[in-house]
Scaffold this motif. Structure first.
Motif, PDB file in Angstrom:
ATOM      1  N   ARG A 144       0.531  -1.688  -0.247  1.00  0.00           N
ATOM      2  CA  ARG A 144       0.319   0.101  -0.128  1.00  0.00           C
ATOM      3  C   ARG A 144       0.785   1.206   0.145  1.00  0.00           C
ATOM      4  O   ARG A 144       1.874   1.398   0.754  1.00  0.00           O
ATOM      5  N   PHE A 145       0.688   2.315  -0.663  1.00  0.00           N
ATOM      6  CA  PHE A 145       1.159   4.014  -0.638  1.00  0.00           C
ATOM      7  C   PHE A 145       0.769   4.491  -0.673  1.00  0.00           C
ATOM      8  O   PHE A 145      -0.976   4.829  -1.033  1.00  0.00           O
ATOM      9  N   ALA A 146       0.842   5.406  -0.164  1.00  0.00           N
ATOM     10  CA  ALA A 146      -0.323   7.171  -0.445  1.00  0.00           C
ATOM     11  C   ALA A 146       0.357   7.958  -1.441  1.00  0.00           C
ATOM     12  O   ALA A 146       0.979   8.325  -1.049  1.00  0.00           O
ATOM     13  N   VAL A 147      -0.118   7.708  -2.394  1.00  0.00           N
ATOM     14  CA  VAL A 147       0.306   8.509  -2.947  1.00  0.00           C
ATOM     15  C   VAL A 147      -0.957  10.050  -3.594  1.00  0.00           C
ATOM     16  O   VAL A 147      -1.520   9.965  -4.042  1.00  0.00           O
ATOM     17  N   PRO A 148       0.108  10.920  -3.175  1.00  0.00           N
ATOM     18  CA  PRO A 148      -1.115  12.474  -3.005  1.00  0.00           C
ATOM     19  C   PRO A 148      -1.829  12.692  -4.111  1.00  0.00           C
ATOM     20  O   PRO A 148      -2.734  13.151  -4.597  1.00  0.00           O
ATOM     21  N   SER A 149      -0.591  13.129  -5.193  1.00  0.00           N
ATOM     22  CA  SER A 149      -1.133  13.114  -6.394  1.00  0.00           C
ATOM     23  C   SER A 149      -2.135  12.135  -7.106  1.00  0.00           C
ATOM     24  O   SER A 149      -3.472  12.711  -8.238  1.00  0.00           O
ATOM     25  N   LEU A 150      -2.280  10.932  -6.153  1.00  0.00           N
ATOM     26  CA  LEU A 150      -3.009  10.297  -6.715  1.00  0.00           C
ATOM     27  C   LEU A 150      -4.342  10.159  -6.214  1.00  0.00           C
ATOM     28  O   LEU A 150      -5.297   9.688  -6.937  1.00  0.00           O
ATOM     29  N   THR A 151      -4.152  10.445  -5.098  1.00  0.00           N
ATOM     30  CA  THR A 151      -6.057  10.003  -3.941  1.00  0.00           C
ATOM     31  C   THR A 151      -6.635  10.993  -4.176  1.00  0.00           C
ATOM     32  O   THR A 151      -7.530  11.034  -2.863  1.00  0.00           O
ATOM     33  N   GLU A 152      -5.975  12.155  -4.622  1.00  0.00           N
ATOM     34  CA  GLU A 152      -6.118  13.509  -3.690  1.00  0.00           C
ATOM     35  C   GLU A 152      -7.804  13.320  -4.624  1.00  0.00           C
ATOM     36  O   GLU A 152      -8.289  13.171  -5.587  1.00  0.00           O
ATOM     37  N   ASN A 153      -9.240  13.113  -3.708  1.00  0.00           N
ATOM     38  CA  ASN A 153     -10.622  13.687  -4.137  1.00  0.00           C
ATOM     39  C   ASN A 153     -10.551  11.685  -5.001  1.00  0.00           C
ATOM     40  O   ASN A 153     -11.626  12.282  -5.567  1.00  0.00           O
ATOM     41  N   THR A 154     -10.036  11.463  -4.436  1.00  0.00           N
ATOM     42  CA  THR A 154     -10.424   9.958  -5.006  1.00  0.00           C
ATOM     43  C   THR A 154     -10.439   8.417  -3.601  1.00  0.00           C
ATOM     44  O   THR A 154     -10.397   8.996  -2.870  1.00  0.00           O
ATOM     45  N   LEU A 155     -11.537   7.900  -4.238  1.00  0.00           N
ATOM     46  CA  LEU A 155     -13.130   7.358  -3.507  1.00  0.00           C
ATOM     47  C   LEU A 155     -13.049   6.550  -4.715  1.00  0.00           C
ATOM     48  O   LEU A 155     -12.442   5.875  -5.858  1.00  0.00           O
ATOM     49  N   GLU A 156     -13.182   4.879  -3.358  1.00  0.00           N
ATOM     50  CA  GLU A 156     -13.085   3.332  -3.984  1.00  0.00           C
ATOM     51  C   GLU A 156     -14.837   3.478  -3.384  1.00  0.00           C
ATOM     52  O   GLU A 156     -15.163   3.395  -1.976  1.00  0.00           O
ATOM     53  N   VAL A 157     -15.844   3.093  -4.569  1.00  0.00           N
ATOM     54  CA  VAL A 157     -17.030   2.547  -4.150  1.00  0.00           C
ATOM     55  C   VAL A 157     -17.140   1.595  -4.305  1.00  0.00           C
ATOM     56  O   VAL A 157     -16.584   0.882  -5.487  1.00  0.00           O
TER      57      VAL A 157
END
Length: 347
Positions: A266-279
């Motif tokens: 698992r990685f925290a990628v700010p540029s990728l996860t900004e306003n990103t959700l898993e539904v």
């Protein structure tokens, strides 16, 4: 009296009906929802493979036919342990030829030196010209060069005889063994894959245009989380898979995982996860212009356009600016209309 009884019976029925509870007037459909917990997005999850930090093919340094195979795949070996042997007959003949050439070249050099000494004496007495003496000196230099070449060829032949035995470069594990007795191999052709003992790394492949983070974590089979740190990354994308390879070293791991083990990373990628959700997949609605999800605002269903970045068998990764604690409809979205009143059945 009969008429009075009928009238009384009808009156009782009317009174009973007037006392029954009135049916609910709310006919809005029930929808299954879940709360958006945070607007911070999700962590990137990828599959990694445990590799040795030093992992390389093993090969003979000379061509020849394999005579013996002394190891098997999965076997742990020690430094210097014999893995394979080649048939030494060809190299033995080459060694004898080199020895003979070296002896001949040494004899020729000795003769040339003696001849130069005699011609020098004759020149000193004035019996021969300087040109004849120079010609003799040139012959000696040629003999010396031939002798040096013969010595080098003899050294190569001796080394080649030693190279007929392939040994383990250090302590480690043989991941794969492909060489077999009777097989003719070229110099440098891999006959095994060797993983050196020591540090372990996790190899991960990132999709195109996705930044490679410096830090991350792995999740062990027991559910524990252990930190990993970037060790190296490929300078270019793989031509076939269009992915970028990266290796992460384990930071403070209690036990080294087995080579080849599949690990969840698992990685925290700010540029990728900004306003990103898993539904859940059921939350996506493909009707109309592009994919969208349905939110509940003031008791009514309202659509919101989203960008789908990744699909899996059960979930979808979307980009959308959805505030925290918003109710997201996750089932039955194909029946909804904008502004439709709904009743919330929380998950």
């Amino acid at each position: 009296m009969l008429k009075v009884g009928v009238v009384l019976g009808l009156s009782a029925v009317i009174m009973a009906c007037s006392q029954a509870p009135a049916p609910s007037e709310d006919t809005s459909p029930w929808v299954k929802t879940q709360k958006i917990q945070s607007g911070d997005g999700i962590a990137l999850s990828l599959t990694g493979i445990v590799r040795a930090k030093v992992e390389s093919p093993v090969a003979f340094r000379v061509s020849g036919q394999i005579a013996e195979r002394l190891v098997n795949a999965g076997e742990h070996v020690k430094a210097g342990q014999v893995l394979f042997r080649q048939d030494p007959s060809d190299n033995a003949a080459t060694l004898r030829a080199a020895q003979a050439e070296n002896t001949s070249a040494a004899a020729a050099l000795a003769t040339a030196k003696a001849e130069t000494a005699r011609q020098q004496e004759l020149f000193d007495k004035g019996f021969i010209s300087k040109q004849f003496l120079d010609r003799t000196d040139l012959t000696e230099r040629e003999a010396k060069a031939r002798a040096n070449a013969a010595q080098s060829q003899l050294l190569q032949a001796k080394n080649a005889s030693a190279y007929n035995v392939l040994r383990a470069p250090s302590n480690g594990l043989l991941l794969d063994v492909t060489g077999e007795p009777g097989q003719v191999v070229a110099a440098g052709q891999a006959v095994a894959v060797f993983a050196q003992d020591g540090e372990r790394e996790v190899e991960v492949f990132f999709p195109d245009r996705m930044p490679v983070p410096e830090l991350g974590e792995i999740i062990t089979a027991e559910g524990k989380k252990e930190a990993i740190k970037l060790s190296e990354k490929a300078g270019a994308l793989d031509a076939m898979s269009r992915t970028q390879r990266a290796r992460y070293k384990l930071v403070g791991a209690s036990t080294a995982p087995a080579l080849g083990a599949i690990m969840q990373t698992r990685f925290a990628v700010p540029s990728l996860t900004e306003n990103t959700l898993e539904v859940p997949l059921g939350a996506l609605d493909e009707r109309g212009k592009g994919p969208h999800v349905w939110l509940i605002k003031e008791g009514k269903a309202q659509p919101m356009p989203v960008v789908v970045t990744l699909l899996s068998s059960e979930t979808a990764r979307i980009k959308a600016e959805i505030p925290a604690n918003t109710s997201l409809i996750v089932l039955g979205t194909h029946l909804l209309k904008p502004g439709m009143a709904v009743r919330e059945l929380a998950q």
